[in-house]
Scaffold this active site. Structure first.
Site, PDB file in Angstrom:
ATOM      1  N   GLY A 141       5.096 -10.038   4.141  1.00 33.41           N
ATOM      2  CA  GLY A 141       5.794  -9.976   5.418  1.00 33.41           C
ATOM      3  C   GLY A 141       5.056 -10.766   6.492  1.00 33.41           C
ATOM      4  N   HIS A 167       9.360  -3.359   3.585  1.00 34.78           N
ATOM      5  CA  HIS A 167       8.922  -3.637   2.205  1.00 34.78           C
ATOM      6  C   HIS A 167      10.127  -3.909   1.300  1.00 34.78           C
ATOM      7  CE1 HIS A 167       5.582  -0.798   3.510  1.00 34.78           C
ATOM      8  NE2 HIS A 167       4.893  -1.835   3.089  1.00 34.78           N
ATOM      9  N   ALA A 175       4.006   3.927   1.017  1.00 31.49           N
ATOM     10  CA  ALA A 175       4.660   4.417   2.244  1.00 31.49           C
ATOM     11  C   ALA A 175       5.743   3.405   2.619  1.00 31.49           C
ATOM     12  CB  ALA A 175       3.659   4.622   3.378  1.00 31.49           C
ATOM     13  N   LEU A 176       6.574   3.119   1.657  1.00 29.27           N
ATOM     14  CA  LEU A 176       7.514   2.000   1.776  1.00 29.27           C
ATOM     15  C   LEU A 176       8.612   2.271   2.800  1.00 29.27           C
ATOM     16  CD1 LEU A 176       7.876   1.134  -2.014  1.00 29.27           C
ATOM     17  CD2 LEU A 176       6.259   0.203  -0.347  1.00 29.27           C
ATOM     18  N   SER A 198       4.254   1.101   8.136  1.00 32.80           N
ATOM     19  CA  SER A 198       3.973   2.438   7.592  1.00 32.80           C
ATOM     20  C   SER A 198       3.240   3.274   8.639  1.00 32.80           C
ATOM     21  CB  SER A 198       3.116   2.331   6.334  1.00 32.80           C
ATOM     22  OG  SER A 198       3.767   1.499   5.398  1.00 32.80           O
ATOM     23  N   ARG A 199       2.457   2.608   9.497  1.00 31.02           N
ATOM     24  CA  ARG A 199       1.669   3.349  10.503  1.00 31.02           C
ATOM     25  C   ARG A 199       2.542   3.877  11.645  1.00 31.02           C
ATOM     26  NH1 ARG A 199      -2.683  -0.502   8.932  1.00 31.02           N
ATOM     27  NH2 ARG A 199      -4.416   0.763   8.173  1.00 31.02           N
ATOM     28  N   ASP A 230       2.316  -9.119   9.162  1.00 28.92           N
ATOM     29  CA  ASP A 230       0.867  -9.331   9.072  1.00 28.92           C
ATOM     30  C   ASP A 230       0.639 -10.837   8.983  1.00 28.92           C
ATOM     31  OD1 ASP A 230      -0.250  -6.504   8.767  1.00 28.92           O
ATOM     32  OD2 ASP A 230       1.362  -6.546   7.295  1.00 28.92           O
ATOM     33  N   MET A 288       0.845  -1.196   0.000  1.00 27.27           N
ATOM     34  CA  MET A 288       0.000   0.000   0.000  1.00 27.27           C
ATOM     35  C   MET A 288       0.884   1.252   0.000  1.00 27.27           C
ATOM     36  SD  MET A 288      -3.443  -0.921   2.031  1.00 27.27           S
ATOM     37  CE  MET A 288      -2.882  -0.595   3.689  1.00 27.27           C
TER      38      MET A 288
HETATM   39  O1  PAF Z   1      -0.213  -5.723   3.634  1.00 24.39           O
HETATM   40  C1  PAF Z   1      -0.609  -4.819   2.876  1.00 24.39           C
HETATM   41  O2  PAF Z   1       0.082  -3.834   2.620  1.00 24.39           O
HETATM   42  C2  PAF Z   1      -1.993  -4.940   2.261  1.00 24.39           C
HETATM   43  O3  PAF Z   1      -2.888  -5.531   3.134  1.00 24.39           O
HETATM   44  C3  PAF Z   1      -1.984  -5.644   0.889  1.00 24.39           C
HETATM   45  C4  PAF Z   1      -1.534  -7.094   1.018  1.00 24.39           C
HETATM   46  C5  PAF Z   1      -1.086  -4.901  -0.069  1.00 24.39           C
HETATM   47  C6  PAF Z   1      -3.406  -5.657   0.309  1.00 24.39           C
HETATM   48  O4  PAF Z   1      -3.905  -4.372   0.142  1.00 24.39           O
END
Ligand code: PAF
Length: 265
Positions: free
Chosen positions: A134, A24, A19-20, A173-174, A137, A17
């Site tokens: 990753g 990432h 905001a690397l 990112s948060r 999550d 999503m």
């Molecule tokens: O983990 C994330 O950044 C998001 O949940 C993903 C897998 C890109 C799906 O939007």
């Protein structure tokens, strides 16, 4: 994409999503090391956010992301807009059970349906051989593995260990939402998980250790515990006599920031 991939060998894919951060980029470098062409998508997926969540304030830094991806060896960046993924009349959703039940779903009921729907669309569009996610999550990774298995998607799903700051805070990112004071407190989450793991390894009372860790976190400045739970690492259900490996997972609030983390036990 079909043209680009022709004769180019294995396509590795990292959905993001944006905001690397280094977490990432580690996934991208891993994809680079196991594939011939590396594709990364950047899409802040509205389907996985509830109306009360942070979709509008989610960090966006496209130019910086593109520079970082180039440096990390990414070949293709896919930046779809919402109307490309969800054109007018889009009505389908993937609903997941199994590892999607409980934990995150108890607090973010829309989340895994949104993730599974967007990831399946991205898989169909990019058609990767390998996709790297990753372990940060961890429940999401289990849900994607289940989806790929259940829908016969011919994609090798690779889970990559969480990248942490020196003080233990899992990269996210948060983390950009944290104030300077909150940033000092945030690593106590990983320290609490490590303490619970210590008790579990010594054969102690893990339920009690989890309850005490929750109280300690609140005492040290966290605002709310969504969950701290020891689960079967494969099913994400309760631990049973058949459990081969366990995982300790947590989601907690520090001010207005929700932090998640997990470790192997
Ligand atoms: O983990 C994330 O950044 C998001 O949940 C993903 C897998 C890109 C799906 O939007």
């Amino acid at each position: 994409m079909a043209k680009l991939r022709k004769g180019k060998g294995k396509v590795g894919f990292v959905p993001t999503m944006g905001a690397l951060h280094e977490g990432h980029l580690t996934l991208v470098r891993h994809a680079r090391s196991v594939s011939d062409v590396v594709a990364v998508s950047i899409f802040v997926n509205p389907l996985q956010f509830a109306p009360t969540e942070d979709l509008d304030r989610y960090p966006r830094q496209e130019a910086a992301d593109l520079a970082l991806l180039q440096e990390a060896g990414c070949d293709i960046v896919y930046l779809p807009t919402p109307d490309v993924l969800y054109p007018k009349g889009f009505v389908s959703r993937i609903e997941m059970a199994g590892p999607a039940l409980g934990l995150e779903s108890d607090f973010r009921p829309q989340f895994f349906s949104g993730v599974a729907t967007v990831v399946s669309k991205l898989f169909n569009q990019v058609r990767p051989d390998i996709a790297v996610f990753g372990e940060k999550d961890f429940q999401q990774l289990a849900v994607i593995r289940a989806m790929v298995r259940d829908f016969d998607m011919d994609i090798d799903i690779v889970g990559y260990p969480t990248v942490r700051e020196k003080d233990g805070l899992a990269l996210s990112s948060r983390n950009a939402y944290l104030s300077a004071e909150e940033r000092v407190v945030a690593p106590k989450l990983k320290a609490a998980l490590d303490r619970i793991r210590g008790v579990a390894k010594d054969g102690g009372d893990t339920n009690r250790a989890i309850a005490e860790a929750g109280d300690d976190l609140i005492d040290t400045g966290f605002d709310k515990i969504d969950y701290i739970a020891l689960r079967d690492a494969d099913t994400l259900g309760e631990i049973t006599p058949d459990t081969k490996a366990a995982r300790l997972l947590a989601a907690v609030w520090l001010g207005t920031t929700r932090l998640i983390d997990n470790i192997a036990v």
